[in-house]
Design an enzyme around this catalytic site. Structure first.
Site, PDB file in Angstrom:
ATOM      1  N   GLY A 302     -84.723 -39.242 -25.375  1.00 22.79           N
ATOM      2  CA  GLY A 302     -83.456 -39.701 -25.947  1.00 22.79           C
ATOM      3  C   GLY A 302     -83.258 -39.238 -27.377  1.00 22.79           C
ATOM      4  N   SER A 303     -82.671 -40.115 -28.181  1.00 24.35           N
ATOM      5  CA  SER A 303     -82.256 -39.739 -29.539  1.00 24.35           C
ATOM      6  C   SER A 303     -83.408 -39.408 -30.471  1.00 24.35           C
ATOM      7  CB  SER A 303     -81.415 -40.870 -30.156  1.00 24.35           C
ATOM      8  OG  SER A 303     -80.198 -41.029 -29.453  1.00 24.35           O
ATOM      9  N   THR A 304     -84.650 -39.689 -30.070  1.00 24.26           N
ATOM     10  CA  THR A 304     -85.777 -39.375 -30.947  1.00 24.26           C
ATOM     11  C   THR A 304     -85.976 -37.865 -31.117  1.00 24.26           C
ATOM     12  OG1 THR A 304     -87.325 -39.564 -29.076  1.00 24.26           O
ATOM     13  CG2 THR A 304     -87.006 -41.518 -30.469  1.00 24.26           C
ATOM     14  N   VAL A 305     -85.320 -37.027 -30.269  1.00 30.35           N
ATOM     15  CA  VAL A 305     -85.440 -35.573 -30.451  1.00 30.35           C
ATOM     16  C   VAL A 305     -84.308 -35.000 -31.298  1.00 30.35           C
ATOM     17  CG1 VAL A 305     -86.613 -35.361 -28.226  1.00 30.35           C
ATOM     18  CG2 VAL A 305     -84.172 -34.876 -28.378  1.00 30.35           C
TER      19      VAL A 305
END
Length: 580
Positions: A302-305
Site C-alpha cells: 500500500g501507501s508505504t511504497v
C-alpha cells in the site's frame, strides 16, 4: 554201572560270525575317530584359535553403545540463552524380565503420569522384546523415584532435552526441535547441521540380563554441537512482543507482525508475530501458529511504497521536493477504473503528496516516470528478491515485470498495489532510505564486523525523502507515531485484504514503516496488523502508536541520545547528558 558212550556235558564255545567281527571293529574305529576329532577341536580352539572363543564370548557380553552429544546453544546478541539442551533421563524396560503382576507398576504409572492399563497392555504385547521405551526425557528426579522402586527390568539412560527460556516471545525466530533433537522450525531447522552434535561410542560390559557391569574403553568421544549467536536483542524482542500482543488484543485483530532492523548493519534486532505459541509445550499447538509471518506471509504494502516512488522522481532530476503536482479534482479515471484521494487536495508539492498520502498525485508522477523506472527502483531496494537469511519458508514476493503496462497497472503499483512483499523486505527498503542509500544484506546472526553494503540510492535523495517522512509524523497521517523525546519519520498504509471474491470492502491490513531518530536513524521498524475490528483500522490509528511505544523504549535501551527536549509547564528541559 558204567554207562555207554561217556561224553562230556560242558557247553561248547559260541563263535561269532565274521560279519559280527567286522561291525564291532567299525564301531570302535568310528568312536576312536570321534575322540580324535573332538580332541583336535579342543586343542584348536584353546591353543591354536583361542581368539575365536574370546570373540564369541565378548559378543554375548561386550556391547558398543552410543554417547549422547548435546545440541549447541542459541543465544541472542548479548549472550542471553534462547535455546539450551539440559540433561534428562530416559526410562526403558526389558519386558522379558518383568512381572506384570508386580504391584509396584502402579506406582510407576502414577509417577510418570501413565495409564496403568495401557502400560500393562504394552508390556504384554512386547513380552518377547528386550528393549521398550517406558518414557523418554523425564526430569532426573522422576527417574530417581522410579528407579528407587527397584523393579526388575526397569533401567535409565541419559539424554538431552531442548528448553526455550524465552518461550513464546522468541518462538517464531528460534523455532523448535523434535524429541530426537532434530530441528523442525525456525533457526533450529535452518542451522540444524551446525547445532547438531556428533554422537560418541564406547565399549561396555553387560551381564546376560543386560545390566551394565563396567565401561571397557572409549571408541570415539561425543562432540557437542556448535553455538549460534543471533542478531536478536532479547530486550527489544520482549518490548516488541508485549506491545504487538496488546495491540492485537485491543483491536480484535487476527494477527500481526513487527520487525526491527539496525540501519547500519542490516541485523534483525527483533522479529515477533501474533499469534504465537510456547515451544516448551506443544501438545495442543496449532500448526498455523508456528508460521513466522514476518518472512512467510506476503501482502500488498500500500501507501508505504509511495516514498520509493517519490525517490525515483527525485532521482530523475525532473522533480524537487517543491515541485507541484495537480491532484484536482481528487480522483483519476484510468482504463475504466477510478483512483481517489480522501478529498480534493488541489495542487500539492512532492512533500505534500507524501504526508497527505495522495494516490492521485503519486499516480501522476509514476505515469510521467514510466514503468521501467519505477520497477527498477523497487528492485534496487530488494522487492521481488529473497532477503537471504537462510530462514525456512520464506515468501519472496512478486514484483511484476511486463512488456506493456496499462496506465491503471502503473498507477496502482506506484502506491503499493499489484506487488507483494514480506515485512522484512519492506523494512530493508526503509533501511536504504534511513542510512543514506546503502542496501545491506539482512542478517539473523550477530555480525562480528560491519557487512559490505551496496549503494543503491544517493545521499541527497534519501535525505530529502526522510524529511518528507518526518512531515508525515509531524503533520500528516502518521501523527500517532510521534515520540516524546525522539523524532521519528515514517509512512502509514491501509491495505484492503484479498478474499475469495477479490478485495474485501471491510477487511484491512494496517501498516506503518518508519525510522528513528529522524535526523540520524538508528532503527527501522515495520508493523502490520491483520484485519483490526472496530472503528479504528487505518495504519495511522492502529500501527503507528505501536511504533511510537516500541521505538521509544528500544532507543532508550540502546542508549541513543534523545533529540527532543521535553518540556515541563511549557519550559524546555535540558536533555543533554550533563555532568551529574
Amino acid at each position: 554201572m558204567a554207562t555207554k558212550n561217556n561224553k562230556s556235558t560242558r557247553p561248547t564255545a559260541l563263535r561269532l560270525p565274521d560279519v559280527a567281527h567286522w561291525r564291532y571293529g567299525f564301531v570302535m574305529l568310528f568312536v576312536l575317530a570321534g575322540v580324535v576329532v573332538l580332541t583336535w577341536r579342543l586343542l584348536d580352539l584353546h591353543v591354536v584359535d583361542q581368539e575365536f572363543l574370546r570373540t564369541q564370548g565378548d559378543a554375548r557380553t561386550v556391547r558398543v553403545e552410543s554417547i549422547e552429544a548435546h545440541r549447541g546453544m542459541i543465544t541472542d546478541r548479548n549472550g542471553e540463552a534462547l535455546a539450551v539442551s539440559t540433561p534428562v533421563q530416559t526410562l526403558w524396560v526389558n519386558p522379558a524380565e518383568m512381572n506384570l503382576d508386580d504391584p509396584r507398576l502402579g506406582e510407576v504409572a502414577s509417577v510418570l503420569d501413565l495409564d496403568l492399563n495401557g502400560l500393562l497392555a504394552r508390556l504384554a504385547a512386547n513380552s518377547e522384546r528386550q528393549f521398550l521405551y517406558l518414557k523418554r526425557k523425564v526430569q532426573p528426579s522422576l527417574a530417581r523415584d522410579v528407579l528407587s522402586l527397584k523393579i526388575p527390568g526397569v533401567y535409565a539412560r541419559r539424554e538431552y532435552k531442548r528448553y526455550y527460556p524465552a518461550g513464546e516471545v522468541a518462538a517464531h525466530v528460534v523455532g523448535f526441535s523434535n524429541i530426537d533433537e532434530h530441528g523442525q522450525e525456525g533457526v533450529e531447522l535452518a542451522y540444524n547441521s551446525w547445532l547438531s552434535g556428533e554422537v560418541g561410542r564406547k565399549r561396555v560390559l553387560r551381564d546376560r540380563k543386560g545390566r551394565l557391569i563396567k565401561d571397557l574403553s572409549l571408541i570415539a568421544d561425543a562432540a557437542p554441537g556448535k553455538d549460534v549467536s543471533l542478531s536478536i536483542d532479547l530486550r527489544l524482542q520482549y518490548i516488541a512482543y508485549r506491545e504487538l500482543k496488546a495491540a492485537v488484543r485491543a483491536h480484535g485483530a487476527d494477527g500481526g507482525t513487527l520487525v526491527m532492523l539496525d540501519v547500519h548493519t542490516g541485523e534483525i534486532l527483533a522479529m515477533v508475530n501474533q499469534t504465537s505459541y510456547n515451544p516448551n509445550n506443544r501438545e495442543r499447538i496449532d500448526p498455523a501458529d508456528t508460521r513466522n509471518r514476518a518472512i512467510t506471509d506476503l501482502f500488498e504494502p500500500g501507501s508505504t511504497v509511495k516514498p520509493l516512488t517519490i525517490a525515483a522522481a527525485l532521482e530523475s532530476g525532473r522533480y524537487a521536493p517543491e515541485t507541484v503536482v495537480n491532484t484536482s479534482p481528487g480522483y483519476l479515471r484510468l482504463n475504466g477504473y477510478t483512483i481517489r484521494d480522501a478529498r480534493d487536495y488541489g495542487r500539492l508539492s512532492l512533500s505534500e503528496v507524501v504526508y497527505r498520502s495522495s494516490n492521485v498525485g503519486t499516480s501522476r508522477i509514476a505515469m510521467d516516470l514510466t514503468a521501467p523506472v519505477l520497477v527498477e527502483m523497487f528492485s534496487r531496494v530488494g522487492f521481488g528478491q529473497s532477503v537471504s537469511i537462510g530462514f525456512p519458508g520464506e515468501g519472496v514476493g512478486v514484483l511484476p515485470v511486463r512488456s506493456r503496462w496499462k496506465d491503471i497497472e502503473l498507477a496502482t503499483l506506484s502506491y503499493g498495489y499489484g506487488l507483494s512483499v514480506n515485512a522484512l523486505q519492506l523494512a530493508q527498503a526503509y533501511m536504504v532510505l534511513a542510512n543514506g542509500g546503502i542496501r545491506y544484506p539482512l542478517s539473523l546472526v550477530s555480525l562480528a564486523e560491519p557487512p559490505q553494503g551496496q549503494r543503491v540510492l544517493g545521499e541527497k535523495v534519501t535525505a530529502q525523502v526522510r524529511q518528507m517522512l518526518r512531515q508525515v509524523v509531524e503533520k500528516g497521517t502518521g501523527k500517532r507515531a510521534a515520540m516524546p523525546i525522539y523524532t521519528s519519520a515514517g509512512k502509514t498504509g491501509t491495505v484492503h485484504l484479498v478474499g475469495k471474491g477479490g478485495y474485501e470492502d471491510s477487511q484491512y491490513k494496517a501498516v506503518f514503516a518508519g525510522m528513528a531518530p529522524a535526523d540520524s536513524p538508528r532503527i527501522v521498524s515495520v508493523i502490520t496488523i491483520d484485519d483490526p475490528k472496530g472503528e479504528e483500522y487505518y495504519g495511522g490509528e492502529v500501527a503507528a502508536p505501536i511504533f511510537a511505544r516500541v521505538m521509544s523504549d528500544a532507543l532508550r535501551l540502546l542508549n541513543v541520545k534523545p533529540n527532543i527536549q521535553p518540556t515541563v509547564a511549557g519550559q524546555a528541559v535540558n536533555s543533554g547528558s550533563g555532568s551529574g
